[in-house]
Design a protein around this motif. Structure first.
Motif, PDB file in Angstrom:
ATOM      1  N   GLU A 177     -15.213  38.713  -8.694  1.00  0.00           N
ATOM      2  CA  GLU A 177     -15.756  39.864  -7.965  1.00  0.00           C
ATOM      3  C   GLU A 177     -17.010  39.424  -7.232  1.00  0.00           C
ATOM      4  OE1 GLU A 177     -15.365  42.539  -6.189  1.00  0.00           O
ATOM      5  OE2 GLU A 177     -14.486  43.620  -7.897  1.00  0.00           O
ATOM      6  N   THR A 178     -17.283  40.052  -6.098  1.00  0.00           N
ATOM      7  CA  THR A 178     -18.483  39.730  -5.329  1.00  0.00           C
ATOM      8  C   THR A 178     -19.397  40.944  -5.240  1.00  0.00           C
ATOM      9  OG1 THR A 178     -17.388  40.315  -3.252  1.00  0.00           O
ATOM     10  CG2 THR A 178     -17.318  37.990  -3.931  1.00  0.00           C
ATOM     11  N   MET A 179     -20.665  40.657  -4.936  1.00  0.00           N
ATOM     12  CA  MET A 179     -21.673  41.713  -4.852  1.00  0.00           C
ATOM     13  C   MET A 179     -22.628  41.394  -3.710  1.00  0.00           C
ATOM     14  SD  MET A 179     -22.853  44.480  -6.447  1.00  0.00           S
ATOM     15  CE  MET A 179     -24.326  45.489  -6.296  1.00  0.00           C
ATOM     16  N   ASN A 180     -22.854  42.369  -2.841  1.00  0.00           N
ATOM     17  CA  ASN A 180     -23.770  42.200  -1.721  1.00  0.00           C
ATOM     18  C   ASN A 180     -25.155  42.715  -2.060  1.00  0.00           C
ATOM     19  OD1 ASN A 180     -22.152  40.971   0.288  1.00  0.00           O
ATOM     20  ND2 ASN A 180     -21.156  42.927   0.703  1.00  0.00           N
ATOM     21  N   ARG A 232     -25.379  37.387  -1.169  1.00  0.00           N
ATOM     22  CA  ARG A 232     -24.018  37.721  -1.609  1.00  0.00           C
ATOM     23  C   ARG A 232     -23.654  36.773  -2.746  1.00  0.00           C
ATOM     24  NH1 ARG A 232     -19.429  40.409   0.257  1.00  0.00           N
ATOM     25  NH2 ARG A 232     -17.426  39.458  -0.274  1.00  0.00           N
ATOM     26  N   ILE A 233     -23.323  37.322  -3.905  1.00  0.00           N
ATOM     27  CA  ILE A 233     -23.010  36.489  -5.063  1.00  0.00           C
ATOM     28  C   ILE A 233     -21.568  36.715  -5.503  1.00  0.00           C
ATOM     29  CG2 ILE A 233     -25.396  36.499  -5.880  1.00  0.00           C
ATOM     30  CD1 ILE A 233     -24.468  38.526  -8.048  1.00  0.00           C
ATOM     31  N   ARG A 234     -21.051  35.754  -6.249  1.00  0.00           N
ATOM     32  CA  ARG A 234     -19.690  35.863  -6.801  1.00  0.00           C
ATOM     33  C   ARG A 234     -19.756  35.635  -8.303  1.00  0.00           C
ATOM     34  NH1 ARG A 234     -17.272  32.998  -3.540  1.00  0.00           N
ATOM     35  NH2 ARG A 234     -16.039  34.586  -2.462  1.00  0.00           N
ATOM     36  N   VAL A 235     -19.094  36.498  -9.051  1.00  0.00           N
ATOM     37  CA  VAL A 235     -19.004  36.376 -10.507  1.00  0.00           C
ATOM     38  C   VAL A 235     -17.551  36.109 -10.866  1.00  0.00           C
ATOM     39  CG1 VAL A 235     -19.292  37.537 -12.722  1.00  0.00           C
ATOM     40  CG2 VAL A 235     -20.951  37.927 -10.882  1.00  0.00           C
ATOM     41  N   THR A 236     -17.313  35.037 -11.608  1.00  0.00           N
ATOM     42  CA  THR A 236     -15.960  34.693 -12.021  1.00  0.00           C
ATOM     43  C   THR A 236     -15.917  34.457 -13.527  1.00  0.00           C
ATOM     44  OG1 THR A 236     -16.369  32.345 -11.576  1.00  0.00           O
ATOM     45  CG2 THR A 236     -15.389  33.635  -9.805  1.00  0.00           C
ATOM     46  N   ILE A 237     -14.776  34.777 -14.107  1.00  0.00           N
ATOM     47  CA  ILE A 237     -14.510  34.481 -15.518  1.00  0.00           C
ATOM     48  C   ILE A 237     -13.231  33.651 -15.549  1.00  0.00           C
ATOM     49  CG2 ILE A 237     -14.019  35.412 -17.807  1.00  0.00           C
ATOM     50  CD1 ILE A 237     -15.420  37.984 -16.928  1.00  0.00           C
ATOM     51  N   ALA A 238     -13.383  32.391 -15.889  1.00  0.00           N
ATOM     52  CA  ALA A 238     -12.243  31.484 -15.904  1.00  0.00           C
ATOM     53  C   ALA A 238     -12.572  30.299 -16.797  1.00  0.00           C
ATOM     54  CB  ALA A 238     -11.902  31.003 -14.492  1.00  0.00           C
ATOM     55  N   GLY A 239     -11.553  29.796 -17.476  1.00  0.00           N
ATOM     56  CA  GLY A 239     -11.752  28.625 -18.320  1.00  0.00           C
ATOM     57  C   GLY A 239     -12.719  28.856 -19.462  1.00  0.00           C
ATOM     58  N   GLY A 240     -12.825  30.107 -19.930  1.00  0.00           N
ATOM     59  CA  GLY A 240     -13.722  30.410 -21.033  1.00  0.00           C
ATOM     60  C   GLY A 240     -15.186  30.413 -20.645  1.00  0.00           C
ATOM     61  N   ARG A 241     -15.479  30.611 -19.365  1.00  0.00           N
ATOM     62  CA  ARG A 241     -16.861  30.606 -18.901  1.00  0.00           C
ATOM     63  C   ARG A 241     -17.119  31.770 -17.945  1.00  0.00           C
ATOM     64  NH1 ARG A 241     -15.609  25.119 -18.996  1.00  0.00           N
ATOM     65  NH2 ARG A 241     -17.030  23.821 -20.230  1.00  0.00           N
ATOM     66  N   PRO A 311     -19.572  44.847  -9.412  1.00  0.00           N
ATOM     67  CA  PRO A 311     -18.563  45.900  -9.557  1.00  0.00           C
ATOM     68  C   PRO A 311     -17.557  45.538 -10.644  1.00  0.00           C
ATOM     69  CG  PRO A 311     -18.877  45.304  -7.239  1.00  0.00           C
ATOM     70  CD  PRO A 311     -19.583  44.267  -8.055  1.00  0.00           C
ATOM     71  N   ARG A 312     -16.862  46.540 -11.151  1.00  0.00           N
ATOM     72  CA  ARG A 312     -15.863  46.377 -12.214  1.00  0.00           C
ATOM     73  C   ARG A 312     -16.468  45.684 -13.426  1.00  0.00           C
ATOM     74  NH1 ARG A 312     -10.799  43.620 -11.259  1.00  0.00           N
ATOM     75  NH2 ARG A 312     -11.865  42.112  -9.922  1.00  0.00           N
ATOM     76  N   ALA A 313     -17.695  46.059 -13.728  1.00  0.00           N
ATOM     77  CA  ALA A 313     -18.375  45.445 -14.867  1.00  0.00           C
ATOM     78  C   ALA A 313     -17.665  45.752 -16.182  1.00  0.00           C
ATOM     79  CB  ALA A 313     -19.819  45.927 -14.935  1.00  0.00           C
ATOM     80  N   GLY A 314     -17.083  46.948 -16.295  1.00  0.00           N
ATOM     81  CA  GLY A 314     -16.368  47.311 -17.524  1.00  0.00           C
ATOM     82  C   GLY A 314     -15.202  46.386 -17.783  1.00  0.00           C
TER      83      GLY A 314
END
Length: 328
Positions: A177-180, A232-241, A311-314
């Protein structure tokens, strides 16, 4: 905080005292392309002006600390005040010391003393960081007081907030997800880029000096990419991180392994609770805060904390907690 705001006044006064009679009646205050100065100011006038601006800047910064109910005004005035007082001290030291060492103002060489001015400008940003820590401490103290009052009345303090609907996810599913950031951060980046180009162009045309050239390069090479990178940032959850990075330049901001997490909550992230806006560091943790928005609050096993607005923090929190439980 107050020490940092009023320290430049002492720096100017101490510098003038130590220089004593070695400082000529005229001080070199401007250098262009040549190593020798091309601008001069009466030493008494220069000292008075530098001290006046330092005092005014310190007072503005001091007054801003009382505007706790207007955080944006507080940060703005604190920035202006701190920048004014520290810049005044940096300019005074970088001009008066080489003049005194040379004896003859026309032969004064700025040399490494220009870095005193640059260092002073960088130090002027420290009160903004401390301000975020101070605000967080104040808020934590207020929250503890409210919790004690709620317990005394037989109630539990309400901490839940409304976030985006949670969609069931599998622990192995990737999240991205990204956030501006707000528009003012983009404008700040444009302003810094413009200032850098202006300083370099002014130096190329012969109207600038070594300090303006170094500052212009710093604006273009360091500050502008950093500001735009945080816009603008990007948050990812992948590979246990959990990975937070710039969505513009892709440089990493924070990577946390799930095995280092104690718990994750989806809650409203308020900037002043986490040290302010932007990429923040404070005692006990760090945060990447774009604005007041839903986000992730991560409690680590080493008792530190991390927060990021997204966004979609839940859904992200549910996925991380599933990974945490899976590893236990």
């Amino acid at each position: 905080m107050l020490i940092l705001l009023f320290l430049p006044i002492a720096v100017i006064a101490l510098t003038r005292t130590l220089l004593g009679d070695s400082l000529p009646s005229i001080t070199a205050t401007h250098w262009s392309d040549s190593a020798l100065p091309d601008g001069f100011t009466d030493s008494a006038v220069f000292f008075t002006a530098s001290m006046t601006f330092a005092i005014l800047g310190s007072l503005v910064g001091w007054v801003s600390l009382y505007l706790t109910r207007k955080p944006m005004v507080l940060l703005g005035l604190l920035f202006v005040g701190s920048l004014t007082t520290w810049t005044s001290a940096g300019v005074y030291v970088s001009s008066s010391v080489p003049t005194a060492l040379a004896g003859d103002p026309t032969q004064a060489v700025a040399g490494p003393w220009i870095f005193a001015s640059i260092a002073a400008t960088l130090v002027s940003l420290v009160p903004l960081w401390i301000c975020g820590v101070f605000q967080q401490y104040q808020l934590n103290r207020q929250n503890k007081r409210r919790d004690r009052l709620a317990q005394a009345r037989g109630k539990q303090p309400a901490t839940a907030v409304e976030t985006s609907p949670v969609v069931p996810v599998e622990p192995g599913q990737e999240f991205s997800e990204t956030m501006n950031a707000p528009g003012w951060l983009w404008l700040l980046g444009i302003f810094m880029a413009g200032m850098g180009v202006f300083m370099i162009a002014m130096n190329a045309s012969g109207g600038g000096d070594t300090v303006s050239l170094v500052m212009g390069i710093a604006f273009i090479v360091l500050l502008t990419p950093l500001v735009f990178g945080l816009a603008r940032i990007r948050v990812t959850i992948a590979g246990g991180r959990l990975r937070v990075s710039s969505a513009v330049f892709a440089f990493p901001l924070r990577t946390i392994d799930v095995k280092d997490m104690e718990s994750v909550l989806a809650e409203e992230i308020q900037p002043m609770e986490w040290g302010g806006w932007g990429w923040r560091f404070f005692p006990g943790g760090s945060a990447v805060v774009m604005r007041r928005h839903e986000g992730l609050a991560v409690e680590l096993k080493d008792k530190r904390r991390f927060a990021v607005t997204i966004p979609r923090a839940g859904q992200a929190a549910a996925q991380l907690n599933a990974l945490i439980n899976q590893g236990r």
